[in-house]
Write a protein that holds these residues in place. Structure first.
Motif, PDB file in Angstrom:
ATOM      1  N   HIS B   2      75.870 118.624  76.474  1.00 60.20           N
ATOM      2  CA  HIS B   2      76.065 117.530  77.408  1.00 60.20           C
ATOM      3  C   HIS B   2      74.775 117.309  78.189  1.00 60.20           C
ATOM      4  O   HIS B   2      74.160 118.267  78.650  1.00 60.20           O
ATOM      5  CB  HIS B   2      77.213 117.892  78.354  1.00 60.20           C
ATOM      6  N   HIS B   4      73.145 114.869  81.365  1.00 56.95           N
ATOM      7  CA  HIS B   4      73.536 113.973  82.458  1.00 56.95           C
ATOM      8  C   HIS B   4      72.296 113.645  83.288  1.00 56.95           C
ATOM      9  O   HIS B   4      71.486 114.522  83.568  1.00 56.95           O
ATOM     10  CB  HIS B   4      74.595 114.669  83.316  1.00 56.95           C
ATOM     11  N   SER B  32      78.826 116.193  86.733  1.00 61.33           N
ATOM     12  CA  SER B  32      78.388 116.183  85.324  1.00 61.33           C
ATOM     13  C   SER B  32      79.360 116.933  84.418  1.00 61.33           C
ATOM     14  O   SER B  32      79.361 116.730  83.203  1.00 61.33           O
ATOM     15  CB  SER B  32      77.003 116.828  85.205  1.00 61.33           C
ATOM     16  N   VAL B  34      79.076 119.950  83.601  1.00 59.56           N
ATOM     17  CA  VAL B  34      78.372 121.049  82.915  1.00 59.56           C
ATOM     18  C   VAL B  34      78.683 122.378  83.605  1.00 59.56           C
ATOM     19  O   VAL B  34      78.555 122.502  84.821  1.00 59.56           O
ATOM     20  CB  VAL B  34      76.844 120.784  82.871  1.00 59.56           C
ATOM     21  N   LYS B  35      79.128 123.359  82.800  1.00 59.99           N
ATOM     22  CA  LYS B  35      79.504 124.666  83.356  1.00 59.99           C
ATOM     23  C   LYS B  35      78.396 125.694  83.170  1.00 59.99           C
ATOM     24  O   LYS B  35      78.264 126.636  83.967  1.00 59.99           O
ATOM     25  CB  LYS B  35      80.782 125.172  82.656  1.00 59.99           C
ATOM     26  N   GLY B  37      74.250 125.874  81.987  1.00 63.65           N
ATOM     27  CA  GLY B  37      73.048 125.143  81.591  1.00 63.65           C
ATOM     28  C   GLY B  37      71.994 125.178  82.662  1.00 63.65           C
ATOM     29  O   GLY B  37      71.867 126.177  83.393  1.00 63.65           O
ATOM     30  N   GLY B 138      73.373 121.106  79.219  1.00 62.11           N
ATOM     31  CA  GLY B 138      74.209 122.290  79.072  1.00 62.11           C
ATOM     32  C   GLY B 138      75.495 121.973  78.365  1.00 62.11           C
ATOM     33  O   GLY B 138      75.573 121.019  77.601  1.00 62.11           O
ATOM     34  N   GLU B 139      76.533 122.743  78.675  1.00 64.07           N
ATOM     35  CA  GLU B 139      77.824 122.528  78.004  1.00 64.07           C
ATOM     36  C   GLU B 139      78.981 122.786  78.969  1.00 64.07           C
ATOM     37  O   GLU B 139      78.800 123.419  79.978  1.00 64.07           O
ATOM     38  CB  GLU B 139      77.940 123.446  76.776  1.00 64.07           C
TER      39      GLU B 139
END
Lengths: 139, 139, 139
Positions: B2, B4, B32, B34-35, B37, B138-139
């Motif tokens: 991902h 952003h 975002s 994102v967890k 990243g 990140g993801e």
């Protein structure tokens, strides 16, 4: 996810020199095909910098004078590092002021830059072959 | 994966000012999704910095005094850059000391920070509209 | 895409000390299994640095002397930050010169380094427990 690696080579004629590399970085980003992500641009030598600032010759002369004031080349005997046979201790200091690397965002396939941002290779101990690494990560 | 992108805008009242932006960055990271990243936070103007240090007014006064000693604004005629009609050469120098950008880890959805880390926008030639870029990967 | 997080802990005996951490970073990168990507290595404390330069004791002595000249520890009363009961304002200044973080490329499973690049933890206010974050992102 896509990761792309490339290198740029330099061999400056002067001991200290600033070389604009924005177009090279932009070209390699385009070649990578990455549309959204980041590019790391880093000096691979510890007497050189990669930094972002203005493409203006007066400012570059100001940097040169200022860095010489903060970390003078002469007398070379003032630095313990130079006892190893080197004369470039000042270059290791100057590089810490100007930085090793930049990380630049890639948005819609392009370097996501403000109006005046330009990427420079900063050489502080040149007249030999050195390189810069580009690592692109994204999608 | 991902990616952003977001921007923060500033228009400081003073020529030089430090603005805490930790909460804005944290909010955008949360938005975002994102967890795990990284987030790149970078000044898009070459007379401004993004840096991480203490949220303590005495220290900020020390930075101001110290940067003025290392790269004084006056006399403006000491800088070749200012012959272009600008008076902000010192701001280009100060920004190199304080840095252009930070990269911050995102762990379990949050900025992965030590106990005192705070993100600041450092303005050295303000009183006009400028922006900061956030790129989250990140993801 | 793979994201890996780790931490390194330090408790230096001296107030100021440079600790080589290249091997620790290389080991953690190997453990992560990431072959192509980047590793962020950042100080989690605002009186410490992570930087890349030469593993040469003479140069380290030069850095120590130079940083003391640019941002002297004594007299501690010269800094407003020290009115809070601290004596480490100089450490916050020195850390800005040397930087908070480095981002290093990972290529074919290894740190993609030039011939002399070594990663250091730079401590400017030690004798207590501090840590460094590693965030690895790639595939």
């Amino acid at each position: 996810m896509h990761v792309h690696t490339d290198y740029l080579w330099f061999s400056t004629k002067q001991r200290r020199e600033f070389v604009r590399i924005t177009d090279d970085v932009a070209r390699i980003v385009k070649e990578s095909g990455v549309k959204e992500g980041m590019v790391l641009v880093s000096a691979m030598h510890i007497t050189a910098s990669v930094f972002i600032n203005d493409d203006e010759s007066g400012l570059h002369a100001d940097y040169e004078k200022w860095l010489e004031k903060l970390a003078p080349h002469e007398p070379t005997s003032q630095y313990r590092h130079n006892r190893t046979g080197e004369d470039n201790a000042d270059a290791h200091l100057k590089r810490q002021i100007m930085g090793r690397e930049v990380v630049v965002a890639i948005t819609q396939g392009k370097l996501d830059f403000g109006p005046w941002e330009q990427i420079f290779y900063g050489e502080f101990d040149g007249r030999r072959r050195k390189h810069v690494l580009l690592k692109i990560i994204g999608e």
